[in-house]
Design a protein around this motif. Sequence first.
Motif, mmCIF file in Angstrom:
data_model
loop_
_atom_site.group_PDB
_atom_site.id
_atom_site.type_symbol
_atom_site.label_atom_id
_atom_site.label_comp_id
_atom_site.label_asym_id
_atom_site.label_seq_id
_atom_site.Cartn_x
_atom_site.Cartn_y
_atom_site.Cartn_z
ATOM 1 N N ARG A 146 0.852 -1.188 0.000
ATOM 2 C CA ARG A 146 0.000 0.000 0.000
ATOM 3 C C ARG A 146 0.879 1.226 0.000
ATOM 4 O O ARG A 146 1.754 1.366 0.847
ATOM 5 C CB ARG A 146 -0.826 0.040 1.295
ATOM 6 C CG ARG A 146 -2.047 -0.726 1.241
ATOM 7 C CD ARG A 146 -3.026 -0.344 2.317
ATOM 8 N NE ARG A 146 -2.512 0.069 3.608
ATOM 9 C CZ ARG A 146 -3.270 0.414 4.618
ATOM 10 N NH1 ARG A 146 -4.572 0.422 4.474
ATOM 11 N NH2 ARG A 146 -2.771 0.771 5.771
ATOM 12 N N MET A 159 -5.184 -9.100 6.582
ATOM 13 C CA MET A 159 -5.867 -7.832 6.830
ATOM 14 C C MET A 159 -6.643 -7.355 5.604
ATOM 15 O O MET A 159 -6.086 -7.249 4.510
ATOM 16 C CB MET A 159 -4.854 -6.737 7.207
ATOM 17 C CG MET A 159 -3.891 -7.117 8.306
ATOM 18 S SD MET A 159 -4.696 -7.659 9.815
ATOM 19 C CE MET A 159 -5.152 -6.118 10.550
ATOM 20 N N ALA A 176 -8.334 -4.020 4.940
ATOM 21 C CA ALA A 176 -8.519 -2.693 5.551
ATOM 22 C C ALA A 176 -9.375 -1.814 4.630
ATOM 23 O O ALA A 176 -10.603 -1.857 4.699
ATOM 24 C CB ALA A 176 -7.156 -2.093 5.866
ATOM 25 N N GLY A 188 -5.276 4.416 7.624
ATOM 26 C CA GLY A 188 -5.832 3.230 6.967
ATOM 27 C C GLY A 188 -5.614 1.958 7.751
ATOM 28 O O GLY A 188 -5.763 0.858 7.214
ATOM 29 N N TYR A 189 -5.279 2.074 9.033
ATOM 30 C CA TYR A 189 -5.123 0.877 9.870
ATOM 31 C C TYR A 189 -6.472 0.499 10.483
ATOM 32 O O TYR A 189 -7.272 1.376 10.854
ATOM 33 C CB TYR A 189 -4.094 1.105 10.985
ATOM 34 C CG TYR A 189 -2.691 0.856 10.478
ATOM 35 C CD1 TYR A 189 -2.093 -0.404 10.622
ATOM 36 C CD2 TYR A 189 -1.983 1.842 9.814
ATOM 37 C CE1 TYR A 189 -0.839 -0.655 10.118
ATOM 38 C CE2 TYR A 189 -0.723 1.603 9.301
ATOM 39 C CZ TYR A 189 -0.162 0.358 9.453
ATOM 40 O OH TYR A 189 1.082 0.092 8.942
ATOM 41 N N ILE A 190 -6.672 -0.812 10.612
ATOM 42 C CA ILE A 190 -7.914 -1.285 11.205
ATOM 43 C C ILE A 190 -7.871 -1.031 12.712
ATOM 44 O O ILE A 190 -6.854 -1.302 13.370
ATOM 45 C CB ILE A 190 -8.110 -2.793 10.923
ATOM 46 C CG1 ILE A 190 -8.188 -3.045 9.411
ATOM 47 C CG2 ILE A 190 -9.359 -3.314 11.617
ATOM 48 C CD1 ILE A 190 -8.290 -4.511 9.013
ATOM 49 N N GLY A 235 -2.478 -4.062 14.332
ATOM 50 C CA GLY A 235 -1.279 -3.345 13.908
ATOM 51 C C GLY A 235 -0.898 -3.754 12.503
ATOM 52 O O GLY A 235 -1.751 -4.145 11.706
ATOM 53 N N ASP A 236 0.391 -3.674 12.192
ATOM 54 C CA ASP A 236 0.874 -4.005 10.851
ATOM 55 C C ASP A 236 1.200 -5.502 10.807
ATOM 56 O O ASP A 236 2.159 -5.963 11.429
ATOM 57 C CB ASP A 236 2.119 -3.165 10.534
ATOM 58 C CG ASP A 236 2.531 -3.334 9.086
ATOM 59 O OD1 ASP A 236 2.619 -2.319 8.374
ATOM 60 O OD2 ASP A 236 2.762 -4.491 8.649
ATOM 61 N N ALA A 237 0.373 -6.237 10.082
ATOM 62 C CA ALA A 237 0.500 -7.705 10.093
ATOM 63 C C ALA A 237 1.859 -8.148 9.554
ATOM 64 O O ALA A 237 2.488 -9.059 10.111
ATOM 65 C CB ALA A 237 -0.627 -8.321 9.276
ATOM 66 N N GLY A 238 2.320 -7.511 8.470
ATOM 67 C CA GLY A 238 3.619 -7.895 7.879
ATOM 68 C C GLY A 238 4.751 -7.666 8.865
ATOM 69 O O GLY A 238 5.606 -8.536 9.077
HETATM 70 N N1 URA Z 1 -2.404 -3.452 6.918
HETATM 71 C C1 URA Z 1 -2.083 -3.977 8.125
HETATM 72 O O1 URA Z 1 -1.113 -4.756 8.232
HETATM 73 N N2 URA Z 1 -2.827 -3.632 9.180
HETATM 74 C C2 URA Z 1 -3.863 -2.810 9.096
HETATM 75 O O2 URA Z 1 -4.522 -2.542 10.124
HETATM 76 C C3 URA Z 1 -4.186 -2.280 7.833
HETATM 77 C C4 URA Z 1 -3.445 -2.624 6.761
#
Ligand code: URA
Length: 209
Positions: free
Chosen positions: A104, A133, A135, A192-194, A199-202
Amino acid sequence: MKNVFIFDHPLIQHKVSLLRDKNTDTKEFRELVSEISMLMGYEVTRNMPLKEVEIETPVATAKAKVISGKKLGIVPILRAGLGMVDGMLKLLPMAKVGHIGLYRDPETLEPVEYYCKLPVDAEERDIVILDPMLATGGSASAAIRFIKEKGISSIKLMCLIASKEGIERVNREHPDVEIYCACVDEKLNDHGYIVPGLGDAGDRLFGTK
Ligand code: URA
Ligand code: PRP
């Protein structure tokens, strides 16, 4: 919201709560993503067609059921979707695996494609896209579009946490695609985070920041 299947199984819900916890470390996070994916995969494959065959048990001839119909392909969206692959392959060791690379853009939140490689016989398979995710829905929607452009029509999307907005976007752009998820969260923040999300899954899967 249409075409959404939310898995409320207690084991899945419990493990997702552990995933959300900011104190869950990378090793445990990875293990949980894999376990949840396997549990969800069990449900996602519930409608696989069966056919009857005859087999010899040590005791007698028997009519028995085996899976028939189209084979499965799984397609993780890089990077975070990778964490869901081994859980699915434990259930479906013969499934072929394609990859779609998307990230993204942090400013526009629009997906940028950098890689796409699908199994050669992908159009003959039922495809399950994996991404923890959903989002804004931009990445999933783009991945579905790429896959459709290769002539594939049977597509499901499996994610762990979805936002209402993401589900609505996929519904709007791909009304034929079923979405499977463990939880639907209320909203997205300004980045744009849920929320509450995880958090950031990656980053949490791979220990990056
Ligand atoms: N990507 C993520 O890893 N987490 C989010 O909350 C949104 C996008
Ligand atoms: C994350 C996630 C999804 C996407 C979801 O990936 O794994 O692919 O964001 O957001 P969206 O629904 O708003 O498109 P990210 O872009 O952070 O890339 P990464 O997996 O390489 O970290």
